[in-house]
Design a protein around this motif. Sequence first.
Motif, short mmCIF file in Angstrom:
data_model
loop_
_atom_site.label_atom_id
_atom_site.label_comp_id
_atom_site.label_asym_id
_atom_site.label_seq_id
_atom_site.Cartn_x
_atom_site.Cartn_y
_atom_site.Cartn_z
N GLU A 28 0.81 -1.22 0.00
CA GLU A 28 0.00 0.00 0.00
C GLU A 28 0.84 1.27 0.00
O GLU A 28 0.30 2.37 -0.12
CB GLU A 28 -0.96 -0.02 1.19
CG GLU A 28 -2.03 -1.07 1.05
CD GLU A 28 -2.98 -1.11 2.23
OE1 GLU A 28 -2.87 -0.26 3.12
OE2 GLU A 28 -3.85 -2.00 2.23
N ARG A 30 3.15 4.25 -1.35
CA ARG A 30 3.22 4.95 -2.63
C ARG A 30 4.67 4.99 -3.11
O ARG A 30 5.22 6.04 -3.43
CB ARG A 30 2.66 6.36 -2.49
CG ARG A 30 1.20 6.34 -2.17
CD ARG A 30 0.64 7.72 -2.10
NE ARG A 30 -0.79 7.63 -1.81
CZ ARG A 30 -1.51 8.60 -1.33
NH1 ARG A 30 -0.95 9.77 -1.09
NH2 ARG A 30 -2.78 8.44 -1.08
N THR A 31 5.28 3.83 -3.16
CA THR A 31 6.67 3.71 -3.56
C THR A 31 6.80 2.55 -4.55
O THR A 31 7.12 1.44 -4.16
CB THR A 31 7.57 3.45 -2.34
OG1 THR A 31 7.01 2.36 -1.60
CG2 THR A 31 7.68 4.66 -1.44
N ARG A 35 7.95 -1.52 -3.98
CA ARG A 35 7.08 -2.66 -4.29
C ARG A 35 7.70 -3.57 -5.34
O ARG A 35 7.50 -4.78 -5.32
CB ARG A 35 5.71 -2.16 -4.78
CG ARG A 35 4.86 -1.57 -3.68
CD ARG A 35 3.42 -1.38 -4.11
NE ARG A 35 3.26 -0.68 -5.36
CZ ARG A 35 3.02 0.62 -5.49
NH1 ARG A 35 2.93 1.37 -4.41
NH2 ARG A 35 2.88 1.17 -6.67
N HIS A 95 5.70 6.34 7.41
CA HIS A 95 5.42 6.05 6.01
C HIS A 95 6.70 5.75 5.24
O HIS A 95 7.79 6.08 5.67
CB HIS A 95 4.68 7.22 5.34
CG HIS A 95 5.47 8.50 5.33
ND1 HIS A 95 5.59 9.32 6.44
CD2 HIS A 95 6.20 9.10 4.36
CE1 HIS A 95 6.34 10.36 6.14
NE2 HIS A 95 6.74 10.25 4.89
N PHE A 97 8.52 6.44 1.43
CA PHE A 97 8.42 7.38 0.32
C PHE A 97 9.65 7.23 -0.56
O PHE A 97 10.62 6.58 -0.21
CB PHE A 97 8.26 8.82 0.81
CG PHE A 97 9.46 9.34 1.56
CD1 PHE A 97 10.46 10.05 0.91
CD2 PHE A 97 9.59 9.11 2.92
CE1 PHE A 97 11.56 10.51 1.60
CE2 PHE A 97 10.68 9.58 3.62
CZ PHE A 97 11.67 10.29 2.95
#
Length: 194
Positions: A28, A30-31, A35, A95, A97
């Motif tokens: 989930e 945003r990288t 992933r 998080h 990033f």
Amino acid sequence: MPLHVPPAPAPALRSVLTALGSPTAVREARTPSLRAAQGPATPELPLPVHVLDRVTPEGTAVTSLAGWRFLIRCGDRAVAAAETMLTPDGWAFSHFFEGPYIAATERALRQAETMKGAYQPRLLSVPRLYMLTLWLHGDLTADGAGSHPAAADLLVPLAPAPPGIAAHRPHRVAELLPVLTHRVTPAPLLGSPA
């Protein structure tokens, strides 16, 4: 020059390791590069992230610790970063990033290793200028969470730097702080008393 990287709080590191081990957290994030990474991802180079809160009339920078940032390495390169934050219950993962500051941080750290003298690396964020610098603190015995930039400390703006400030050029705090102060001080509104 040897860089003396301060140790991150153990709970901050554990929270990043837990997030890296969580398929949900990685999926989930945003990288895309994290992933898509092949092989194990490991957190490295923990750096305390300080925020420039204000500059006193005497010209002293007042900062606060905002968190710890870990570069996430897969193979031979950093593909992302993980940020932790201090909560009422202790250090927690915030998080993942990616973006230009990952490579810029690595470049600035390599550059710092070639400088004369010994420093403790930190990050200093100037939110009102959308600016991040590598802060090379001269007190090697300092706790990474404490202290303020000393006049002789170095700041290395990371790319992308604000217009008119050269990225990856080291500046003494005493030289760069007045420039930053001038830029973050709002101009008086038209018609307001001077």
